[in-house]
Design an enzyme around this catalytic site. Structure first.
Site, PDB file in Angstrom:
ATOM      1  N   PRO A  11       0.763  -0.945  -0.360  1.00 31.45           N
ATOM      2  CA  PRO A  11       0.541   0.052  -0.269  1.00 31.45           C
ATOM      3  C   PRO A  11       0.713   1.470   0.012  1.00 31.45           C
ATOM      4  O   PRO A  11       1.347   1.141   0.807  1.00 31.45           O
ATOM      5  CB  PRO A  11      -0.993  -0.350   1.089  1.00 31.45           C
ATOM      6  N   GLU A  12       0.480   1.769  -0.860  1.00 29.82           N
ATOM      7  CA  GLU A  12       1.342   2.969  -0.807  1.00 29.82           C
ATOM      8  C   GLU A  12       0.656   4.171  -1.275  1.00 29.82           C
ATOM      9  O   GLU A  12      -0.624   4.053  -0.719  1.00 29.82           O
ATOM     10  CB  GLU A  12       1.948   3.471  -2.411  1.00 29.82           C
TER      11      GLU A  12
END
Length: 293
Positions: A11-12
């Site tokens: 997750p960015e």
DNA sequence: ATCCTATCCTGTAGGC
DNA sequence: TGCCTACAGGATAGGA
């Protein structure tokens, strides 16, 4: 050909922003009837204790700072980081089947539920008084958001001034720019046609201009597609993200560059994989200097 | 100050 | 088929 042994979800900013929007869309305005914490512990400073104090409070809005989520419940804020494998899951009604690695469950008064699941436990979850949010050490460390307002080439050059680290590692440094992670750093540099091993302090102005243009372009395109899914990443409604099909270099070692056909290369920088096209992205500065001679 | 490395963790792919 | 091992990388503490 290299294929990574796992198909991680990382997750960015775009994935976290997608989660933020989903939680807001579905859980905003709901009142917590019960907040439960499972015995399974999260890592580091991530205590999910204090969760019970959310009882009776209403989720007013969800904010994002870098890769952190802030779920606002009146004078209390639930601070959350997805780490490597964290997920927020929303259910219209309580699921009957058990799920592993669920660390927190918010049960709303209308019967819907919001769960935090994180198998690898790199995630963070803690309740913070509103007045203490801005004093939270994790948040204080964060640099500025790359989208709001959009980073300029001049700002990037100033942030990198004198830095001897590589431009790839520079982009990953959350203390400078908050939100870019390993996938999008490689994608941004490919599209900006900048070699990942270039020293950040030596990147030229025209290169910063291209990077400054590609950062919002890549991140926004990914947000529009609800992020990148490799295997297990899902939005809170259990939908996959669609940015994966747009990836130009990430996890494509040995495969032909989509622009020029040259095999994509994988190197390790700061114990993390970097993918790039050796033809499209030129040379590292050191090599370029000797080539000029 | 700045940079670098080890550490945490588990699901999964690939080899045999 | 099934067991075994290596690998993926967010943030962070501590060392150079």
């Amino acid at each position: 050909m290299h294929r990574s042994g796992t198909v991680p979800r990382m997750p960015e900013l775009p994935e976290v922003e997608t989660v933020r929007r989903m939680i807001e869309a579905h859980a905003r305005g709901r009142r917590v009837a019960e907040a439960r914490r499972s015995r399974s512990r999260l890592h580091v400073s991530s205590r999910s204790s204090g969760l019970a104090s959310l009882r009776g409070r209403t989720l007013e809005r969800v904010e994002r700072r870098g890769k952190y989520l802030l779920l606002r419940f009146g004078d209390l804020t639930l601070l959350s980081h997805l780490g490597m494998s964290g997920r927020w899951l929303f259910f219209d009604e309580a699921p009957s089947r058990l799920m592993p690695h669920v660390h927190a469950r918010l049960e709303f008064a209308d019967g819907s539920e919001l769960w935090f699941q994180d198998p690898r436990r790199f995630g963070q979850l803690r309740v913070v008084a509103r007045a203490d949010v801005d004093r939270d050490a994790s948040l204080q460390r964060l640099g500025r958001d790359p989208l709001d307002p959009p980073l300029t080439a001049r700002e990037l050059a100033e942030l990198a001034n004198g830095s001897r680290t590589s431009v790839k590692v520079f982009l990953l440094d959350q203390a400078r720019i908050a939100g870019i992670g390993n996938i999008y750093a490689s994608e941004i540099l490919f599209r900006a046609r900048v070699h990942p091993r270039r020293r950040a302090g030596a990147v030229a102005a025209d290169e910063w201009r291209r990077i400054a243009a590609e950062i919002p372009a890549v991140l926004q395109e990914a947000i529009d597609r609800m992020g990148t899914t490799f295997s297990t990443y899902r939005t809170p409604l259990n939908e996959p993200g669609a940015y994966g099909e747009r990836l130009m270099v990430y996890d494509r070692a040995g495969e032909p560059c989509r622009r020029c056909g040259t095999p994509i290369r994988r190197v390790v920088q700061g114990q993390r994989s970097t993918f790039f096209c050796p033809s499209c992205q030129g040379k590292a500065l050191k090599q370029r200097r000797s080539a000029r001679r």
